[in-house]
Scaffold this active site. Structure first.
Site, PDB file in Angstrom:
ATOM      1  N   ASP A 229       0.905  -1.294   0.021  1.00 25.66           N
ATOM      2  CA  ASP A 229       0.198   0.019  -0.078  1.00 25.66           C
ATOM      3  C   ASP A 229       0.849   1.245   0.121  1.00 25.66           C
ATOM      4  OD1 ASP A 229      -1.751   2.128   0.518  1.00 25.66           O
ATOM      5  OD2 ASP A 229      -2.523   1.179   2.266  1.00 25.66           O
ATOM      6  N   VAL A 230       1.252   1.974  -1.272  1.00 27.14           N
ATOM      7  CA  VAL A 230       1.954   3.083  -1.227  1.00 27.14           C
ATOM      8  C   VAL A 230       1.495   4.153  -0.215  1.00 27.14           C
ATOM      9  CG1 VAL A 230       2.640   2.440  -3.555  1.00 27.14           C
ATOM     10  CG2 VAL A 230       0.730   4.018  -3.204  1.00 27.14           C
TER      11      VAL A 230
ATOM     12  N   ASN B 249      -1.563   8.970  -4.569  1.00 28.03           N
ATOM     13  CA  ASN B 249      -0.944   9.735  -5.578  1.00 28.03           C
ATOM     14  C   ASN B 249       0.344  10.555  -5.340  1.00 28.03           C
ATOM     15  OD1 ASN B 249      -3.174   8.695  -6.734  1.00 28.03           O
ATOM     16  ND2 ASN B 249      -3.926  10.555  -7.613  1.00 28.03           N
TER      17      ASN B 249
ATOM     18  N   SER C  16       0.519  12.690 -15.166  1.00 22.35           N
ATOM     19  CA  SER C  16      -0.820  12.835 -16.123  1.00 22.35           C
ATOM     20  C   SER C  16      -0.563  14.336 -16.789  1.00 22.35           C
ATOM     21  CB  SER C  16      -1.929  12.496 -15.378  1.00 22.35           C
ATOM     22  OG  SER C  16      -2.958  12.775 -16.158  1.00 22.35           O
TER      23      SER C  16
ATOM     24  N   TYR D 172      -7.295  14.946  -7.920  1.00 22.77           N
ATOM     25  CA  TYR D 172      -6.528  14.351  -8.820  1.00 22.77           C
ATOM     26  C   TYR D 172      -5.472  15.248  -9.498  1.00 22.77           C
ATOM     27  CZ  TYR D 172      -5.227  11.149 -12.593  1.00 22.77           C
ATOM     28  OH  TYR D 172      -4.339  10.324 -13.541  1.00 22.77           O
TER      29      TYR D 172
ATOM     30  N   ALA E 169      -4.304  18.297  -8.880  1.00 14.65           N
ATOM     31  CA  ALA E 169      -3.464  18.751  -8.016  1.00 14.65           C
ATOM     32  C   ALA E 169      -2.377  17.678  -7.512  1.00 14.65           C
ATOM     33  CB  ALA E 169      -4.050  19.393  -6.583  1.00 14.65           C
TER      34      ALA E 169
ATOM     35  N   LYS F 276      -1.333  15.143  -9.400  1.00 19.24           N
ATOM     36  CA  LYS F 276      -0.325  15.155 -10.629  1.00 19.24           C
ATOM     37  C   LYS F 276       0.505  16.196 -11.021  1.00 19.24           C
ATOM     38  CE  LYS F 276      -1.904  10.823 -11.066  1.00 19.24           C
ATOM     39  NZ  LYS F 276      -0.886   9.829 -10.780  1.00 19.24           N
TER      40      LYS F 276
END
Length: 135
Positions: A22-23, A65, A96, A109, A111, A113
Protein backbone atom coordinates in the site's frame (compact mmCIF):
# COMPACT_ATOMS: atom_id res chain seq x y z
CA UNK A 1 -0.44 -14.23 -12.18
CA UNK A 2 -0.42 -14.39 -15.97
CA UNK A 3 2.02 -11.48 -16.15
CA UNK A 4 4.37 -13.21 -13.71
CA UNK A 5 4.33 -16.39 -15.78
CA UNK A 6 5.15 -14.33 -18.88
CA UNK A 7 7.99 -12.51 -17.10
CA UNK A 8 9.49 -15.76 -15.83
CA UNK A 9 9.30 -17.26 -19.32
CA UNK A 10 10.85 -14.21 -20.94
CA UNK A 11 13.61 -13.79 -18.32
CA UNK A 12 14.30 -17.26 -16.86
CA UNK A 13 17.67 -16.30 -15.36
CA UNK A 14 16.46 -13.16 -13.57
CA UNK A 15 15.15 -13.00 -10.04
CA UNK A 16 11.54 -12.01 -9.57
CA UNK A 17 10.04 -10.75 -6.34
CA UNK A 18 6.33 -9.98 -6.00
CA UNK A 19 5.42 -7.72 -3.08
CA UNK A 20 1.94 -6.42 -2.36
CA UNK A 21 2.23 -2.91 -0.97
CA UNK A 22 0.00 0.00 0.00
CA UNK A 23 1.96 3.03 -1.23
CA UNK A 24 -0.02 5.33 1.07
CA UNK A 25 1.57 3.65 4.11
CA UNK A 26 5.05 5.19 4.52
CA UNK A 27 6.24 2.50 6.95
CA UNK A 28 5.08 -0.13 4.47
CA UNK A 29 7.01 1.56 1.68
CA UNK A 30 10.13 1.64 3.89
CA UNK A 31 9.73 -2.07 4.70
CA UNK A 32 9.22 -2.93 1.02
CA UNK A 33 12.46 -1.22 0.02
CA UNK A 34 14.29 -3.08 2.82
CA UNK A 35 12.86 -6.36 1.51
CA UNK A 36 13.90 -5.54 -2.06
CA UNK A 37 17.45 -4.71 -0.98
CA UNK A 38 17.67 -7.94 1.05
CA UNK A 39 16.61 -9.95 -1.97
CA UNK A 40 18.64 -8.19 -4.68
CA UNK A 41 21.28 -6.19 -2.75
CA UNK A 42 20.96 -3.21 -5.08
CA UNK A 43 18.36 -1.26 -6.96
CA UNK A 44 18.85 0.06 -10.49
CA UNK A 45 15.50 1.46 -11.58
CA UNK A 46 12.21 2.44 -9.96
CA UNK A 47 9.04 3.38 -11.84
CA UNK A 48 6.48 5.08 -9.62
CA UNK A 49 3.13 4.69 -11.33
CA UNK A 50 0.53 4.09 -8.58
CA UNK A 51 -2.48 6.32 -8.87
CA UNK A 52 -6.02 6.75 -7.66
CA UNK A 53 -8.72 8.60 -9.58
CA UNK A 54 -11.17 9.45 -6.79
CA UNK A 55 -11.86 13.06 -5.83
CA UNK A 56 -14.55 11.89 -3.40
CA UNK A 57 -11.89 10.52 -1.04
CA UNK A 58 -9.50 13.46 -0.82
CA UNK A 59 -7.15 12.13 1.87
CA UNK A 60 -6.73 8.72 0.22
CA UNK A 61 -6.12 10.32 -3.17
CA UNK A 62 -3.44 12.61 -1.71
CA UNK A 63 -1.78 9.77 0.20
CA UNK A 64 -1.69 7.37 -2.75
CA UNK A 65 -0.98 9.69 -5.66
CA UNK A 66 1.42 12.17 -4.10
CA UNK A 67 2.47 10.74 -0.73
CA UNK A 68 3.18 7.28 -2.10
CA UNK A 69 5.26 8.61 -4.96
CA UNK A 70 7.25 10.89 -2.64
CA UNK A 71 7.90 8.10 -0.12
CA UNK A 72 8.92 5.70 -2.87
CA UNK A 73 11.19 8.25 -4.57
CA UNK A 74 12.98 9.16 -1.33
CA UNK A 75 13.49 5.48 -0.47
CA UNK A 76 14.76 4.79 -3.98
CA UNK A 77 17.20 7.70 -3.84
CA UNK A 78 18.57 6.43 -0.54
CA UNK A 79 18.85 2.83 -1.81
CA UNK A 80 20.60 3.91 -5.01
CA UNK A 81 22.91 6.41 -3.31
CA UNK A 82 26.58 5.48 -3.39
CA UNK A 83 26.78 6.80 0.18
CA UNK A 84 24.42 3.98 1.22
CA UNK A 85 26.06 1.22 -0.84
CA UNK A 86 24.12 1.76 -4.04
CA UNK A 87 25.46 2.18 -7.55
CA UNK A 88 23.25 5.01 -8.77
CA UNK A 89 20.11 4.42 -10.76
CA UNK A 90 17.04 5.84 -12.43
CA UNK A 91 13.74 6.94 -10.91
CA UNK A 92 10.83 7.47 -13.28
CA UNK A 93 7.78 9.17 -11.78
CA UNK A 94 4.64 8.85 -13.90
CA UNK A 95 2.09 11.65 -13.75
CA UNK A 96 -0.67 12.77 -16.10
CA UNK A 97 -1.34 15.50 -18.63
CA UNK A 98 -3.91 16.68 -16.06
CA UNK A 99 -0.95 17.81 -13.96
CA UNK A 100 -0.05 20.28 -16.69
CA UNK A 101 -3.44 21.16 -18.14
CA UNK A 102 -6.08 21.36 -15.38
CA UNK A 103 -9.28 19.33 -15.61
CA UNK A 104 -12.03 21.07 -13.65
CA UNK A 105 -13.93 17.82 -13.01
CA UNK A 106 -11.15 16.29 -10.87
CA UNK A 107 -9.26 19.08 -9.07
CA UNK A 108 -7.83 16.86 -6.30
CA UNK A 109 -6.50 14.32 -8.79
CA UNK A 110 -5.09 17.15 -10.94
CA UNK A 111 -3.40 18.72 -7.92
CA UNK A 112 -1.68 15.44 -7.03
CA UNK A 113 -0.45 14.99 -10.60
CA UNK A 114 0.87 18.58 -10.69
CA UNK A 115 2.57 17.87 -7.36
CA UNK A 116 4.29 14.81 -8.83
CA UNK A 117 5.62 16.88 -11.71
CA UNK A 118 6.93 19.65 -9.48
CA UNK A 119 8.38 17.27 -6.87
CA UNK A 120 10.24 15.38 -9.59
CA UNK A 121 11.56 18.58 -11.15
CA UNK A 122 12.68 19.90 -7.74
CA UNK A 123 14.40 16.66 -6.78
CA UNK A 124 16.20 16.50 -10.11
CA UNK A 125 17.57 20.02 -9.72
CA UNK A 126 18.37 19.53 -6.01
CA UNK A 127 20.16 16.25 -6.65
CA UNK A 128 22.22 17.67 -9.52
CA UNK A 129 23.19 20.69 -7.42
CA UNK A 130 24.06 18.41 -4.52
CA UNK A 131 26.37 16.31 -6.70
CA UNK A 132 28.01 19.40 -8.25
CA UNK A 133 28.63 20.92 -4.79
CA UNK A 134 30.30 17.73 -3.57
CA UNK A 135 32.83 17.66 -6.42
Amino acid sequence: MEEIVCLRAAFPNQGLLLIKMDVSNSKGVDATYEEILKAFEKLDIVVNVAGLFNDQNIERTLLVNLGGMINSSLNAMKAMSTEHGGHGGIICNMSSVVGLDPMFLVPVYAATKAGIINFTRCMGVSFILFIECKH
